[in-house]
Design an enzyme around this catalytic site. Structure first.
Site, PDB file in Angstrom:
ATOM      1  CE  LYS A 204      -4.433   1.645   4.799  1.00  0.00           C
ATOM      2  NZ  LYS A 204      -4.355   1.481   6.417  1.00  0.00           N
TER       3      LYS A 204
ATOM      4  CB  SER B 223      -1.402   3.473   2.708  1.00  0.00           C
ATOM      5  OG  SER B 223      -0.779   3.336   1.352  1.00  0.00           O
TER       6      SER B 223
ATOM      7  CE1 TYR C  60      -4.004  -1.214   2.548  1.00  0.00           C
ATOM      8  CE2 TYR C  60      -3.361   0.386   1.071  1.00  0.00           C
ATOM      9  CZ  TYR C  60      -2.817  -0.127   2.433  1.00  0.00           C
ATOM     10  OH  TYR C  60      -2.072  -0.028   3.366  1.00  0.00           O
TER      11      TYR C  60
END
Length: 251
Positions: free
Chosen positions: A160, A143, A156
């Site tokens: 990542k 991402s 999150y």
């Protein structure tokens, strides 16, 4: 004069595994590889949608099969991939539980890390073992949040950013075996899983402001990138990220 020739984007005779292949970005990746001639093992947790995807691919004349598996179950993954010969692995499985950092629960942290980082790590290990005698390409759908921060996205982003560091280290370790490890880092892509974000006016305005090309991503925007990283056209590319973010991270 002998002129150079563009390396082929074809994948004829290759075997590929795509996780998260029943919908969204994973489904698009599976289609891109199959359309280029690869036999694609489409993996996901839910068998019904997965079978629909594989059936539709076979109707197109492409070679595909379904594998129902939860990649966060490491023992099940190990058994499913034992003895399987793979040339390309695309890991598109992932999840998010967004909240302010002060409200993050240990359960949410563990679930996100368990899929986005832990499962990705050991899937890479299994893939590398399968490729150790001839090389191959491992591609993680990461991402843009692996390169920047985001509102309510501390967990999150942590998963990542960790994934990006893992990729670089594995690329160094496995380079001599001709195993390439890279990531694709999309901006917000319109899929069923992201509709909730787009339906939030505040979040939609934030996204529109950050994407310099003035539009959100579609799954088709990822398909050329995954084909490039899977094929001989990227034979000297490893340990890097291909940002498909519409300019989000440019400033």
């Amino acid at each position: 004069m002998k002129l150079p020739r563009t390396p082929s984007l074809r994948l004829d005779g290759k075997r590929a595994l795509v996780t998260g292949a029943s919908s969204g970005i994973g489904q698009a990746c599976a289609v891109a590889l199959a359309e280029a001639g690869a036999h694609v093992i489409c993996a996901a947790r839910g068998l019904d949608r997965l079978n629909e995807t594989v059936d539709a691919m076979q109707v197109e004349g492409w070679s595909a099969e379904a594998l129902a598996i939860d990649i966060s179950d490491l023992e099940a993954m190990r058994k499913a991939l034992a003895g399987v010969s793979l040339d390309v692995v695309v890991n598109s499985a992932g999840l998010a539980r967004h909240s302010p950092a002060l409200e993050t629960t240990p359960e949410d942290f563990d679930v996100v890390m368990g899929v986005n980082l832990r499962a990705a790590y050991f899937l890479s290990v299994a893939a590398a073992k399968s490729m150790s005698d001839r090389g191959g390409s491992i591609i993680h759908i990461s991402s843009q949040m692996g390169h920047v921060g985001g509102i309510d996205r501390a967990v999150y982003c942590a998963s990542k950013h960790g994934l990006e560091g893992m990729i670089k280290s594995m690329a160094i370790e496995w380079g001599k075996a001709q195993i390439r490890v890279n990531s694709i880092c999309p901006t917000f892509i319109r899929t069923p899983l992201t509709e909730q974000t787009f339906n939030n006016p505040e979040r939609a305005a934030w996204i529109a402001e950050k994407i310099k090309l003035g539009r959100v991503g579609e799954v088709e925007d990822i398909m050329g990138a995954v084909l490039y990283l899977a094929s001989d056209a990227s034979a000297l590319v490893t340990g890097t990220s291909l940002l498909i973010d519409g300019g989000w991270t440019a400033d």
